[in-house]
Design an enzyme around this catalytic site. Structure first.
Site, short mmCIF file in Angstrom:
data_model
loop_
_atom_site.label_atom_id
_atom_site.label_comp_id
_atom_site.label_asym_id
_atom_site.label_seq_id
_atom_site.Cartn_x
_atom_site.Cartn_y
_atom_site.Cartn_z
N ASP A 26 0.89 -1.16 0.00
CA ASP A 26 0.00 0.00 0.00
C ASP A 26 0.92 1.21 0.00
O ASP A 26 1.66 1.44 0.96
CB ASP A 26 -0.87 -0.05 1.26
N ASP A 47 -4.23 -1.47 -2.39
CA ASP A 47 -2.96 -2.20 -2.48
C ASP A 47 -2.51 -2.42 -3.91
O ASP A 47 -3.27 -2.93 -4.74
CB ASP A 47 -3.11 -3.55 -1.76
N GLN A 61 2.74 4.08 2.95
CA GLN A 61 2.29 3.43 4.20
C GLN A 61 3.04 2.14 4.54
O GLN A 61 3.43 1.92 5.67
CB GLN A 61 0.79 3.13 4.08
N GLY A 69 18.52 -5.78 -0.05
CA GLY A 69 18.64 -7.12 -0.62
C GLY A 69 17.34 -7.89 -0.77
O GLY A 69 17.24 -8.78 -1.62
N ASP A 93 -7.92 -7.17 0.45
CA ASP A 93 -7.71 -5.87 1.11
C ASP A 93 -8.55 -5.81 2.38
O ASP A 93 -9.63 -6.40 2.44
CB ASP A 93 -8.07 -4.72 0.16
N TYR A 132 0.83 -0.25 15.15
CA TYR A 132 -0.14 -0.41 14.08
C TYR A 132 0.18 0.52 12.91
O TYR A 132 0.33 1.72 13.09
CB TYR A 132 -1.57 -0.11 14.56
N LYS A 184 -3.12 -2.68 7.82
CA LYS A 184 -3.16 -4.14 7.82
C LYS A 184 -2.25 -4.71 6.74
O LYS A 184 -1.76 -3.99 5.88
CB LYS A 184 -4.60 -4.61 7.61
N ARG A 240 -9.76 0.42 10.43
CA ARG A 240 -8.55 0.60 11.26
C ARG A 240 -7.85 -0.71 11.58
O ARG A 240 -7.13 -0.82 12.58
CB ARG A 240 -8.90 1.35 12.56
P1 13P Z 1 -5.21 -0.57 4.73
O1 13P Z 1 -4.36 -1.54 5.50
O2 13P Z 1 -5.87 -1.19 3.56
O3 13P Z 1 -4.40 0.65 4.38
O4 13P Z 1 -6.39 -0.09 5.69
C1 13P Z 1 -6.05 0.57 6.86
C2 13P Z 1 -7.21 1.09 7.61
O5 13P Z 1 -6.98 1.61 8.69
C3 13P Z 1 -8.57 0.99 7.09
O6 13P Z 1 -9.51 1.58 7.96
MG MG Z 2 -4.20 2.07 3.11
MG MG Z 3 -5.01 -2.10 1.92
#
Ligand code: 13P
Ligand code: MG
Ligand code: MG
Ligand code: 13P
Length: 366
Positions: free
Chosen positions: A13, A55, A96, A105, A133, A230, A233, A267
């Protein structure tokens, strides 16, 4: 260089449009240009650039084997140049998933997700690349189990003598950095004990038992474990080879007719149903979800990627989508309560430690 072909899927991402919902076309065009240059120079046999939600997915074939520095550097440089565009456009969360400033590498441990496999191309070589995603690598455990170990899903396990012997599962403990190989059908109860705990144990590779042939490879990178906090994801990818002694295309897609609950969504902190969608519907917007999965089918031809076919673009998956929406409503009704919200262990990199610190002095013996 061997006669074998390597299929590498590397994703990151590098900036969302709008918010975390999708990807700006300029990023895809920039990635396309980078991979096209690498193709012209002979580094790649073929490539396909796509996206799932926010992504960026780089699908590449080459002859350089697994964990190849040139291929990983190409992916890294592509993500870096796309990040620059994302910054210019002030896209959301530019860069991100790039957790390091310099390439060293391999992209492993640096943020991007990687699934790779090397094999001798068969007479006909159908492969499916799943990309998700708003979820996490553990999301593949249930469908992989069904594909390679459940005869109620995969008729071939019973009917086809060449896979009747079953499959071996390489399972990674992402917290302890250990792995174990477990065999199906003989060890399925042991296997399920681990892979049912999909936050910690993830299936990385699947091999056919009779000859050790690689059948599936998944990304298992967990960003929070790399970054220590965090950072979004770890939206995962999965490669599955199909047919002729391996599960048929329809058997590989079948588990996704059930929208199972996965972690991710808003999140990265909620459980929600994994909804199988056609490419154009992979824009998770409702409460940043629900989590999505797309399936790109290719026939390999001397390493050329013939395709993709958009395999969830089939009304046979409409019911799964409808069900996923029902489950989404049900889960959303819980608001900030578990089990919609993830358990505390998974929230440890978010607000909980800060809140605990703030209220520390107000806790008194009960
Ligand atoms: P992503 O990992 O797809 O960027 O989503 C993060 C997020 O906080 C969605 O609410
Ligand atoms: Mg994102
Ligand atoms: Mg994503
Ligand atoms: P294969 O035997 O080539 O895997 O094909 C099985 C099939 O007919 C699909 O349902």
């Amino acid at each position: 260089m061997s006669g074998k072909i390597t299929l590498s899927v590397i994703k990151a991402d590098v900036g969302g449009y709008v918010g975390h919902s999708s990807m700006h076309p300029d990023l895809m065009n920039a990635a396309e240009e980078r991979l096209s240059n690498a193709f012209d120079k002979g580094l790649l046999i073929d490539y396909h650039v796509t996206r799932c939600g926010d992504d960026l997915e780089l699908i590449m074939t080459h002859k350089n084997g697994l964990d190849n520095e040139k291929i990983h550097k190409l992916a890294w440089d592509t993500f870096v140049s796309c990040t620059e565009i994302a910054k210019e456009l002030k896209l959301y969360g530019a860069g991100q998933d790039l957790l390091s400033d310099a390439f060293s590498g391999t992209v492993k441990g640096m943020g991007p997700g990687v699934a790779e496999m090397e094999f001798e191309e068969r007479k006909s070589e159908p492969v499916i690349i799943f990309m998700a995603d708003k979820t996490s690598p553990g999301a593949w455990n249930l469908p992989i189990y069904k594909i390679f170990a459940d005869p109620f899903n995969t008729a071939g396990l019973v009917i086809d003598p060449s896979m009747h012997g079953g499959f071996k599962f390489e399972v990674v403990d992402v917290y302890e950095h250990k792995k174990i190989i477990l065999s199906a059908p003989d060890e399925i109860y042991d296997l399920l004990m681990f892979i049912g705990a999909m936050r910690r144990f993830m299936i990385k590779n699947v091999y056919r038992k009779s000859d050790g042939e690689i059948a599936a490879a998944a990304s298992t990178q967990k960003l929070s474990l790399i970054a220590g906090r965090y950072v979004g994801k770890d939206d995962p990818v999965l490669i599955v080879r199909c047919q002729s002694g391996l599960p048929a295309v329809g058997e590989v897609l079948e588990p996704f007719a059930f929208s199972h609950l996965v972690e991710g969504w808003m999140r990265g902190s909620h459980h929600g149903p994994l909804m199988p969608v056609p490419f154009y519907e992979a824009n998770p917007s409702r409460f940043d979800g629900p989590p999505r999965v797309i399936a790109a089918g290719f026939q390999l031809c001397g390493g050329k990627l013939i395709g993709p076919r958009d395999l969830f673009d089939d009304p046979a998956f409409d019911e799964a989508r409808k069900k996923a929406n029902e489950i989404a409503n049900y889960m959303r009704s819980h608001g900030p309560f578990e089990p919609h919200r993830l358990g505390l262990d998974d929230m440890e990199y978010t607000t909980m430690p800060q809140l605990m610190k703030k209220l520390e002095g107000r806790f008194v013996p009960e």
